[in-house]
Design an enzyme around this catalytic site. Structure first.
Site, PDB file in Angstrom:
ATOM      1  N   ASP A   1       0.435   3.769   1.732  1.00 32.23           N
ATOM      2  CA  ASP A   1       0.387   4.365   3.079  1.00 32.23           C
ATOM      3  C   ASP A   1       1.803   4.679   3.586  1.00 32.23           C
ATOM      4  O   ASP A   1       2.681   3.817   3.578  1.00 32.23           O
ATOM      5  CB  ASP A   1      -0.318   3.376   4.023  1.00 32.23           C
ATOM      6  CG  ASP A   1      -0.683   4.021   5.354  1.00 32.23           C
ATOM      7  OD1 ASP A   1       0.218   4.535   6.042  1.00 32.23           O
ATOM      8  OD2 ASP A   1      -1.877   3.994   5.712  1.00 32.23           O
TER       9      ASP A   1
ATOM     10  N   CYS B   1      -6.220  -0.038   6.843  1.00 25.86           N
ATOM     11  CA  CYS B   1      -5.954   0.531   5.521  1.00 25.86           C
ATOM     12  C   CYS B   1      -7.127   1.439   5.127  1.00 25.86           C
ATOM     13  O   CYS B   1      -8.276   0.996   5.077  1.00 25.86           O
ATOM     14  CB  CYS B   1      -5.788  -0.595   4.499  1.00 25.86           C
ATOM     15  SG  CYS B   1      -5.436   0.002   2.835  1.00 25.86           S
TER      16      CYS B   1
ATOM     17  N   CYS C   1       0.840  -1.193   0.000  1.00 25.98           N
ATOM     18  CA  CYS C   1       0.000   0.000   0.000  1.00 25.98           C
ATOM     19  C   CYS C   1       0.883   1.253   0.000  1.00 25.98           C
ATOM     20  O   CYS C   1       1.991   1.245   0.540  1.00 25.98           O
ATOM     21  CB  CYS C   1      -0.913   0.003   1.222  1.00 25.98           C
ATOM     22  SG  CYS C   1      -2.077   1.400   1.241  1.00 25.98           S
TER      23      CYS C   1
ATOM     24  N   ARG D   1       2.967   4.896   6.361  1.00 29.46           N
ATOM     25  CA  ARG D   1       3.401   4.165   7.553  1.00 29.46           C
ATOM     26  C   ARG D   1       3.878   2.748   7.244  1.00 29.46           C
ATOM     27  O   ARG D   1       4.218   1.998   8.164  1.00 29.46           O
ATOM     28  CB  ARG D   1       2.250   4.118   8.562  1.00 29.46           C
ATOM     29  CG  ARG D   1       1.789   5.495   9.008  1.00 29.46           C
ATOM     30  CD  ARG D   1       0.440   5.452   9.694  1.00 29.46           C
ATOM     31  NE  ARG D   1      -0.611   5.045   8.764  1.00 29.46           N
ATOM     32  CZ  ARG D   1      -1.904   4.918   9.084  1.00 29.46           C
ATOM     33  NH1 ARG D   1      -2.295   5.154  10.322  1.00 29.46           N
ATOM     34  NH2 ARG D   1      -2.791   4.557   8.188  1.00 29.46           N
TER      35      ARG D   1
ATOM     36  N   HIS E   1      -2.141  -4.026   4.965  1.00 31.81           N
ATOM     37  CA  HIS E   1      -1.969  -3.604   6.359  1.00 31.81           C
ATOM     38  C   HIS E   1      -3.330  -3.327   6.988  1.00 31.81           C
ATOM     39  O   HIS E   1      -4.249  -2.845   6.313  1.00 31.81           O
ATOM     40  CB  HIS E   1      -1.064  -2.369   6.462  1.00 31.81           C
ATOM     41  CG  HIS E   1      -1.656  -1.124   5.876  1.00 31.81           C
ATOM     42  ND1 HIS E   1      -2.222  -0.138   6.657  1.00 31.81           N
ATOM     43  CD2 HIS E   1      -1.810  -0.714   4.600  1.00 31.81           C
ATOM     44  CE1 HIS E   1      -2.667   0.823   5.869  1.00 31.81           C
ATOM     45  NE2 HIS E   1      -2.433   0.510   4.622  1.00 31.81           N
TER      46      HIS E   1
END
Ligand code: CO
Length: 210
Positions: free
Chosen positions: A44, A101, A42, A46, A98
């Site tokens: 993302d 999400c 992803c 993080r 994750h």
């Protein structure tokens, strides 16, 4: 216009620190890349690929998009996959979702998010396919977490369904596709144990003669 000097400062310090540990690191790496892994994760912020699995530059080829999707008509992802499998000859494809999400959460709910809903429709289809299991869970959070896992499993299947991967297996190339989920809460990966390393792991309808 800001030139983001802090990022360039960080960069100089990072390059110096790598060179201090391993003089000549960048010169060696510039002449070739031979990663064993392709990470499909992803976007993302993080969930950074290299840091999570403790790999250096040169050790993992990376493709990231919203909700770690492998869509059959996405030439961006398919180009990455083809290059990784056919040229770099990676040994492992890691599909890494994750929990928490935002993409999966948006797909789960029924709100109108505009254009991105077209991208997330693939996850909505996973939700629909598994609606009986998902509705058996008590809370939205539990259902979304489970949908994260089911989405990873679905994307693992999509990787395996490509002609790229099936032809690699047909040539006798060693290639294993894994499905993992990362937890933002503790920084740990979980193996969903949906690993596929041959055409036998595919439903017969999806097998290509090769
Ligand atoms: Co995400």
């Amino acid at each position: 216009m800001s030139k983001l000097p802090n990022l360039f400062k960080n960069n100089r310090e990072w390059a110096a620190s790598v060179n201090a540990i391993d003089p000549g690191f960048f010169e060696k790496l510039s002449s070739q890349q031979a990663p064993e892994y392709l990470w499909i994760g992803c976007s993302d912020s993080r969930v950074p690929a290299n840091q999570i699995v403790g790999l250096l530059p040169g050790e993992v080829f990376v493709h990231r998009n919203v909700a770690n999707m492998v869509v059959h008509s996405d030439f961006n992802c398919l180009s990455v996959l083809q290059y990784a499998v056919e040229v770099l000859q990676v040994k492992h494809v890691l599909v890494v979702g994750h929990y928490d999400c935002g993409g999966v959460r948006a797909a789960y709910h029924n709100s109108d998010n505009g254009m991105i809903d077209n991208w997330l429709r693939n996850i909505k289809d996973v939700q629909f396919t598994h609606r009986a299991e998902l509705m058996g869970l008590a809370t939205d959070q539990q259902r979304i977490d489970r949908l994260v896992e089911l989405n990873v499993r679905s994307q693992v299947a999509h990787v395996c369904q490509t002609a790229i991967v099936q032809k690699a297996w047909g040539r006798g190339q060693s290639l294993t596709v894994h499905g993992w989920v990362y937890s933002l809460l503790d920084g740990l990966l979980k193996d969903l144990e949906c690993t596929v390393d041959s055409q036998e792991g595919l439903e017969p309808e999806y097998r290509i003669d090769c």
